[in-house]
Design a protein around this motif. Structure first.
Motif, short mmCIF file in Angstrom:
data_model
loop_
_atom_site.label_atom_id
_atom_site.label_comp_id
_atom_site.label_asym_id
_atom_site.label_seq_id
_atom_site.Cartn_x
_atom_site.Cartn_y
_atom_site.Cartn_z
N THR A 49 -0.69 -14.68 5.65
CA THR A 49 -1.38 -13.80 4.71
C THR A 49 -2.53 -13.09 5.38
O THR A 49 -3.31 -13.69 6.11
CB THR A 49 -1.90 -14.61 3.50
N ILE A 50 -2.62 -11.77 5.12
CA ILE A 50 -3.74 -10.97 5.60
C ILE A 50 -4.34 -10.21 4.41
O ILE A 50 -3.68 -10.03 3.38
CB ILE A 50 -3.35 -9.97 6.71
N VAL A 51 -5.57 -9.78 4.58
CA VAL A 51 -6.23 -8.91 3.62
C VAL A 51 -6.49 -7.59 4.34
O VAL A 51 -7.02 -7.58 5.45
CB VAL A 51 -7.54 -9.52 3.09
N VAL A 52 -6.09 -6.49 3.70
CA VAL A 52 -6.23 -5.17 4.32
C VAL A 52 -7.14 -4.31 3.45
O VAL A 52 -6.90 -4.16 2.25
CB VAL A 52 -4.86 -4.48 4.47
N GLU A 53 -8.19 -3.77 4.07
CA GLU A 53 -9.04 -2.78 3.42
C GLU A 53 -8.62 -1.42 3.98
O GLU A 53 -8.52 -1.27 5.20
CB GLU A 53 -10.51 -2.99 3.75
N MET A 54 -8.37 -0.45 3.11
CA MET A 54 -7.95 0.85 3.60
C MET A 54 -8.41 1.96 2.67
O MET A 54 -8.68 1.71 1.49
CB MET A 54 -6.45 0.90 3.81
N ARG A 55 -8.49 3.13 3.22
CA ARG A 55 -8.88 4.31 2.45
C ARG A 55 -7.85 5.39 2.70
O ARG A 55 -7.58 5.76 3.85
CB ARG A 55 -10.26 4.77 2.89
N GLY A 56 -7.22 5.88 1.63
CA GLY A 56 -6.25 6.96 1.72
C GLY A 56 -6.87 8.27 1.28
O GLY A 56 -7.56 8.32 0.26
N VAL A 57 -6.64 9.33 2.05
CA VAL A 57 -7.18 10.64 1.69
C VAL A 57 -6.07 11.69 1.72
O VAL A 57 -5.10 11.58 2.47
CB VAL A 57 -8.33 11.06 2.63
N GLY A 58 -6.24 12.68 0.89
CA GLY A 58 -5.28 13.77 0.80
C GLY A 58 -5.71 14.73 -0.29
O GLY A 58 -6.90 14.95 -0.50
N ARG A 59 -4.70 15.23 -1.03
CA ARG A 59 -5.01 16.13 -2.14
C ARG A 59 -4.05 15.89 -3.28
O ARG A 59 -2.92 15.41 -3.09
CB ARG A 59 -4.97 17.58 -1.69
N LEU A 60 -4.51 16.23 -4.48
CA LEU A 60 -3.66 16.16 -5.66
C LEU A 60 -2.82 17.43 -5.70
O LEU A 60 -3.36 18.53 -5.63
CB LEU A 60 -4.51 16.04 -6.92
N VAL A 61 -1.51 17.27 -5.75
CA VAL A 61 -0.61 18.42 -5.67
C VAL A 61 -0.83 19.40 -6.82
O VAL A 61 -0.91 20.61 -6.60
CB VAL A 61 0.87 17.93 -5.63
N GLU A 62 -0.95 18.90 -8.03
CA GLU A 62 -1.05 19.77 -9.21
C GLU A 62 -2.32 20.63 -9.21
O GLU A 62 -2.27 21.81 -9.54
CB GLU A 62 -1.01 18.94 -10.48
N THR A 63 -3.43 20.05 -8.80
CA THR A 63 -4.70 20.77 -8.90
C THR A 63 -5.24 21.24 -7.55
O THR A 63 -6.12 22.10 -7.51
CB THR A 63 -5.78 19.88 -9.54
#
Length: 106
Positions: A49-63
């Motif tokens: 078992t591992i614990v992963v901290e992550m941050r995802g970035v991008g854009r919202l397609v609709e707006t």
């Protein structure tokens, strides 16, 4: 996959590859995820078992608005296969108007 903080109307648990694939299928229609610029992996006392901290970035397609989500996942692996993935994401971020994505009640 489990989502302990899933808001009402969203799945709290998905079982099996087909259910996960169906949940994720329309994700790209809603979020154009560009990168995970921050990923930290923490070992636990359980070697599977591992614990992963992550941050995802991008854009919202609709707006076209920016998407920036921090996640914490607890991942368990046995014999080279993921057997459990608990995703502790922030449901408040997707409850804002116009933000819904895969699995939402929208």
């Amino acid at each position: 996959m489990e989502f302990p903080f899933a808001p009402q109307g969203w799945p709290g648990r998905l079982t099996g590859k087909e259910a996960i694939a169906a949940y994720m299928r329309h994700y790209p229609d809603h979020i154009d995820l560009h990168d995970f610029p921050e990923v930290r992996i923490h070992q636990t006392t359980d070697p599977e078992t591992i614990v992963v901290e992550m941050r995802g970035v991008g854009r919202l397609v609709e707006t076209g608005n920016p998407f920036d989500m921090t996640y914490i996942a607890v991942v368990t692996v046995q014999d080279g296969h993921v057997t459990s993935y608990r995703d502790y994401w922030n449901p408040l971020a997707v409850l804002e108007p116009g933000v819904g994505f895969a699995g939402s009640a929208q």
